[in-house]
Design an enzyme around this catalytic site. Structure first.
Site, PDB file in Angstrom:
ATOM      1  CB  CYS A 175      -0.862   0.025   1.250  1.00 24.43           C
ATOM      2  SG  CYS A 175      -1.827  -1.451   1.501  1.00 24.43           S
ATOM      3  NE  ARG A 214       4.713   1.834  -1.206  1.00 27.26           N
ATOM      4  CZ  ARG A 214       5.440   2.027  -0.115  1.00 27.26           C
ATOM      5  NH1 ARG A 214       6.553   2.691  -0.194  1.00 27.26           N
ATOM      6  NH2 ARG A 214       5.054   1.582   1.052  1.00 27.26           N
ATOM      7  CD1 TRP A 225      -0.102  -5.601  -3.557  1.00 28.93           C
ATOM      8  CD2 TRP A 225      -0.016  -6.503  -1.498  1.00 28.93           C
ATOM      9  NE1 TRP A 225       0.481  -6.836  -3.658  1.00 28.93           N
ATOM     10  CE2 TRP A 225       0.542  -7.419  -2.420  1.00 28.93           C
ATOM     11  CE3 TRP A 225      -0.059  -6.859  -0.155  1.00 28.93           C
ATOM     12  CZ2 TRP A 225       1.055  -8.657  -2.032  1.00 28.93           C
ATOM     13  CZ3 TRP A 225       0.443  -8.101   0.227  1.00 28.93           C
ATOM     14  CH2 TRP A 225       0.994  -8.980  -0.710  1.00 28.93           C
ATOM     15  CG  ASN A 254       0.746   2.105   3.701  1.00 24.72           C
ATOM     16  OD1 ASN A 254      -0.330   2.202   3.139  1.00 24.72           O
ATOM     17  ND2 ASN A 254       1.867   2.639   3.229  1.00 24.72           N
ATOM     18  N   GLY A 255      -0.013  -1.421   6.422  1.00 26.20           N
ATOM     19  CA  GLY A 255       0.366  -2.323   7.509  1.00 26.20           C
ATOM     20  C   GLY A 255      -0.761  -3.283   7.808  1.00 26.20           C
ATOM     21  CD  GLU A 268      17.890 -12.340  -8.193  1.00 28.37           C
ATOM     22  OE1 GLU A 268      17.388 -12.916  -7.228  1.00 28.37           O
ATOM     23  OE2 GLU A 268      17.498 -11.239  -8.604  1.00 28.37           O
ATOM     24  CE  LYS A 319      14.472 -10.574 -10.303  1.00 28.12           C
ATOM     25  NZ  LYS A 319      15.118 -10.380  -9.087  1.00 28.12           N
ATOM     26  CD  GLU A 364      10.658 -10.929  -8.952  1.00 28.21           C
ATOM     27  OE1 GLU A 364       9.962 -10.500  -8.027  1.00 28.21           O
ATOM     28  OE2 GLU A 364      11.883 -10.763  -8.990  1.00 28.21           O
ATOM     29  CG  HIS A 416      20.843 -36.034  -5.441  1.00 32.17           C
ATOM     30  ND1 HIS A 416      21.289 -37.301  -5.180  1.00 32.17           N
ATOM     31  CD2 HIS A 416      21.953 -35.274  -5.616  1.00 32.17           C
ATOM     32  CE1 HIS A 416      22.612 -37.309  -5.165  1.00 32.17           C
ATOM     33  NE2 HIS A 416      23.040 -36.084  -5.427  1.00 32.17           N
ATOM     34  CE  LYS A 443      11.922  -2.463  -5.858  1.00 29.75           C
ATOM     35  NZ  LYS A 443      12.701  -3.524  -6.526  1.00 29.75           N
TER      36      LYS A 443
HETATM   37  O1  M6R Z   1      13.452  -4.696  -0.108  1.00 35.18           O
HETATM   38  P1  M6R Z   1      14.017  -6.038   0.197  1.00 35.18           P
HETATM   39  O2  M6R Z   1      15.341  -6.268  -0.447  1.00 35.18           O
HETATM   40  O3  M6R Z   1      14.054  -6.342   1.657  1.00 35.18           O
HETATM   41  O4  M6R Z   1      12.998  -7.043  -0.464  1.00 35.18           O
HETATM   42  C1  M6R Z   1      13.117  -8.427  -0.323  1.00 35.18           C
HETATM   43  C2  M6R Z   1      12.250  -9.145  -1.329  1.00 35.18           C
HETATM   44  O5  M6R Z   1      10.904  -8.844  -1.122  1.00 35.18           O
HETATM   45  C3  M6R Z   1      12.626  -8.777  -2.765  1.00 35.18           C
HETATM   46  O6  M6R Z   1      13.972  -9.014  -3.015  1.00 35.18           O
HETATM   47  C4  M6R Z   1      11.769  -9.569  -3.766  1.00 35.18           C
HETATM   48  O7  M6R Z   1      12.107 -10.918  -3.704  1.00 35.18           O
HETATM   49  C5  M6R Z   1      11.960  -8.996  -5.168  1.00 35.18           C
HETATM   50  N1  M6R Z   1      10.698  -8.831  -5.809  1.00 35.18           N
HETATM   51  C6  M6R Z   1      12.783  -9.849  -6.043  1.00 35.18           C
HETATM   52  O8  M6R Z   1      12.928  -9.348  -7.316  1.00 35.18           O
END
Ligand code: M6R
Length: 615
Positions: A2, A27, A74, A100-101, A488, A492, A495, A511, A610
């Site tokens: 949010c 965000r 959100w 927010n929260g 990673e 990517k 997501e 395995h 985000k």
């Molecule tokens: O802001 P942060 O680095 O603490 O965020 C951690 C994860 O939420 C963040 O890296 C998330 O996995 C990303 N969307 C990855 O691209």
């Protein structure tokens, strides 16, 4: 997650609120809304979907308020809908709240308030705040409204950043925070309230970060801040160095692509002034007060989430290699609840791009509670994690708007290189080794730039994307320091393109995951030249023998790999210790191009946020 924007001042509030919300779009959100005053009565306008819709709705309204609060939601409690969109009001419609929260005890509060006659109209946790404030306000005689807010917040468990309007005091916004970020932008006879500096930047670069457990009363010409225990606080104005250019796309079709191409610069920013070639060590002034602890440190725990957790895994490899200090890497969400063991002479590093991730913040607090020194590797200056760690190192990657983390990841790795070097030099890594490593580190931005400028390689990645974009499963495989790069790469792809992908240590494949291999399951290998190269070639053969397509990321000049694989992406030669900052680029670009072909929302993928400020 949010986003909150509030405005009070001389301008028309709607354009300011809409501009602020647009800056927070990255965000992640599913609905949006605004509350403002019209003839001293609160009006709300809400939409599901995009901010453009809200802008259109506001365009049809003739009111020109000079004060208002706005929100992007959100969904956590209750589906995304107009009803559940913020702002939420009390029974009388005199109080409007954006939040927010998460209010953890909202069920109990809702039941209590319902028994006292309050009527709830939404499924959200936030609505209880509006009713609770109303309840406290009505329960007191001549109670100032801010006191009612304070009284209500004392009953609330969980996290919040809130902005509140009250129709009997139509010249002010009330703002409070606990666990969710909130700041005040201070202009000339105007103030903004926002959950993120990006939302205020067009109007001012002077901000007041609200501390945990504080409440602010914000009018066009004044601001009063106190703790929830009524202790008054003198507002501290800080200048932020962000520029508008940094939060715009600058000619790129997506923020993600812009941020990928910024990496030569951001990597350099992450080490500028921090490498001491003469002494073969790193100069990390942010950690200076803790050098004695670091000299004696017997074990480090690094904790983070998502992409930052992948950077932590690379950090483990680097620190153990250079400093021979044992490192354990833990998901922050696990660390915080596991009653972790941290002994004397041990320290904790938390890594976070946003500096607001709820689980990482909670892990930080748990580590501090246990008495460990806690260091941060953070991007967002002034964020909660940056402020709560004992010491730390900023990565200086600039604003990362794309939800998929790219430049922040490579910069986190760069800072971990520096920490590993510093620790290494304290624990037996020789000056000569340090000097050699610094020379290799300094080449990285140039090598990254070289790769990004190679039309052939970028073209190859596009072709690979066109060839495999229909596949529903991918494996990403690497070994040693490049294993986290495989993780990673898989993250990517998942997501932003919504394609299932798994990262594995290449040798682990036999395995179990090898059962997945067929002609429609490509395996992406990170197979650059390093001591494990021959082993990874054997792993490639194992996939080939089972008919799986193989894409390799290999070192320039490696011709043998051409014969073993279906497609090769060549990266420049570099020493293994810095290679992850280079091999990550094809991972990012492959995911990007597959997502573009599949037509997904690259910068704001579905269901993601985000800055994950809820646990
Ligand atoms: O802001 P942060 O680095 O603490 O965020 C951690 C994860 O939420 C963040 O890296 C998330 O996995 C990303 N969307 C990855 O691209």
């Amino acid at each position: 997650m949010c986003g909150i924007v509030g405005y009070v001042g001389k301008r028309d509030a709607f354009p300011v609120l809409i501009d602020g919300l647009k800056r927070l779009e990255y965000r992640g959100y599913d609905s949006a809304g605004v509350a403002y005053f019209c003839n001293n009565k609160i009006k709300t306008v809400k939409v599901t979907g995009f901010i453009k819709e809200l802008e259109r709705e506001l365009g049809n309204i003739e009111d020109n308020p000079k004060i208002g609060i706005a929100h992007t939601r959100w969904a956590t409690h209750g589906e995304p809908s107009i009803t559940n969109a913020h702002p939420h009001t009390d029974c009388t419609g005199k109080i409007a709240v954006v939040h927010n929260g998460i209010i953890e005890n909202y069920r109990a509060l809702r039941q209590y308030l319902t028994e006292r006659g309050h009527k709830f109209t939404t499924d959200t946790d936030t609505e209880v705040i509006a009713h609770l404030i109303e309840d406290v306000y009505n329960g007191g005689t001549d109670m100032p409204f801010w006191k009612a807010i304070r009284g209500a917040l004392r009953e609330v468990e969980g996290t919040y950043g809130i902005a509140v309007l009250f129709s009997e005091e139509p010249d002010r916004i009330f703002a409070a925070r606990h666990g969710s970020p909130l700041l005040i932008g201070a202009g000339e006879d105007e103030y903004l309230v926002a959950s993120d500096a990006a939302a205020v930047l067009r109007y001012t670069n002077r901000v007041i970060y609200l501390d945990e457990g504080t409440l602010a009363t914000v009018k066009a010409d004044s601001i009063v801040i106190s703790t929830l225990d009524a202790e008054s606080i003198t507002p501290k104005i800080e200048k932020i160095s962000l520029s508008l250019n940094e939060i715009e796309k600058g000619g790129f079709p997506h923020f993600m692509l812009k941020e990928i191409f910024e990496q030569p610069q951001t990597l350099e920013n992450a080490f500028r002034g921090r490498l001491n070639l003469e002494e073969g060590t790193a100069r990390l002034n942010g950690l200076k007060d803790y050098f004695d602890d670091l000299k004696d440190v017997e074990r480090l725990v690094i904790t983070a989430c998502g992409t930052s957790w992948h950077a932590a895994l690379i950090g483990e490899y680097l620190i153990e290699e250079l400093a021979r200090v044992p490192v354990d890497v833990d998901y922050a969400s696990e660390f915080r609840y596991r009653n972790p063991i941290i002994k004397d002479n041990e320290a904790v590093i938390v890594i976070s791009q946003s500096g607001e991730t709820a689980d990482t913040l909670a892990a930080l607090r748990e580590a501090k509670r246990q008495g460990a020194p806690v260091f941060g590797i953070v991007n967002v200056v002034g964020s909660t994690i940056a402020r709560e760690t004992d010491a730390g190192v900023y990565i200086h990657a600039g604003p990362e708007i794309g939800v998929a983390s790219t430049k922040a990841f490579t910069s986190q790795v760069m800072v971990l290189e520096e920490i590993a070097l510093l620790l290494g030099r304290m624990h037996g890594y020789s000056m000569a080794q340090g000097v050699d490593l610094i020379k290799e580190i300094k080449r990285v931005p140039e090598l990254v730039e070289l790769f990004l400028k190679k039309e052939d390689e970028i073209g190859t990645i596009r072709k690979i994307a066109e060839k495999y974009y229909m596949c529903n499963n991918f494996l990403y495989l690497g070994r040693g320091i490049n294993f986290p790069v495989a993780l990673e790469g898989a993250l990517k792809l998942k997501e932003i393109s919504y394609v299932h992908a798994e990262g594995y240590p290449a040798a682990e494949m036999k395995h179990g995951p090898i059962a997945l291999i067929d002609k429609n399951t490509p395996a992406v290998f990170i197979a650059t030249e390093d001591p494990l190269y021959d082993k990874i070639v054997s792993n490639i053969e194992e996939i080939r023998a089972r008919g799986g397509p193989v894409i390799a990321v290999a070192t320039e000049g490696d011709e043998q790999i051409m014969e073993l694989t279906d497609n090769v992406i060549y990266v420049p030669q570099a020493v293994p210790l810095v290679m992850p900052m280079i091999t990550t680029l094809p991972m990012q670009l492959l995911a990007y191009h597959i997502a573009v072909i599949r037509g997904t929302n690259v910068d704001q993928p579905r269901n993601l946020a985000k800055s994950v400020t809820v646990e």
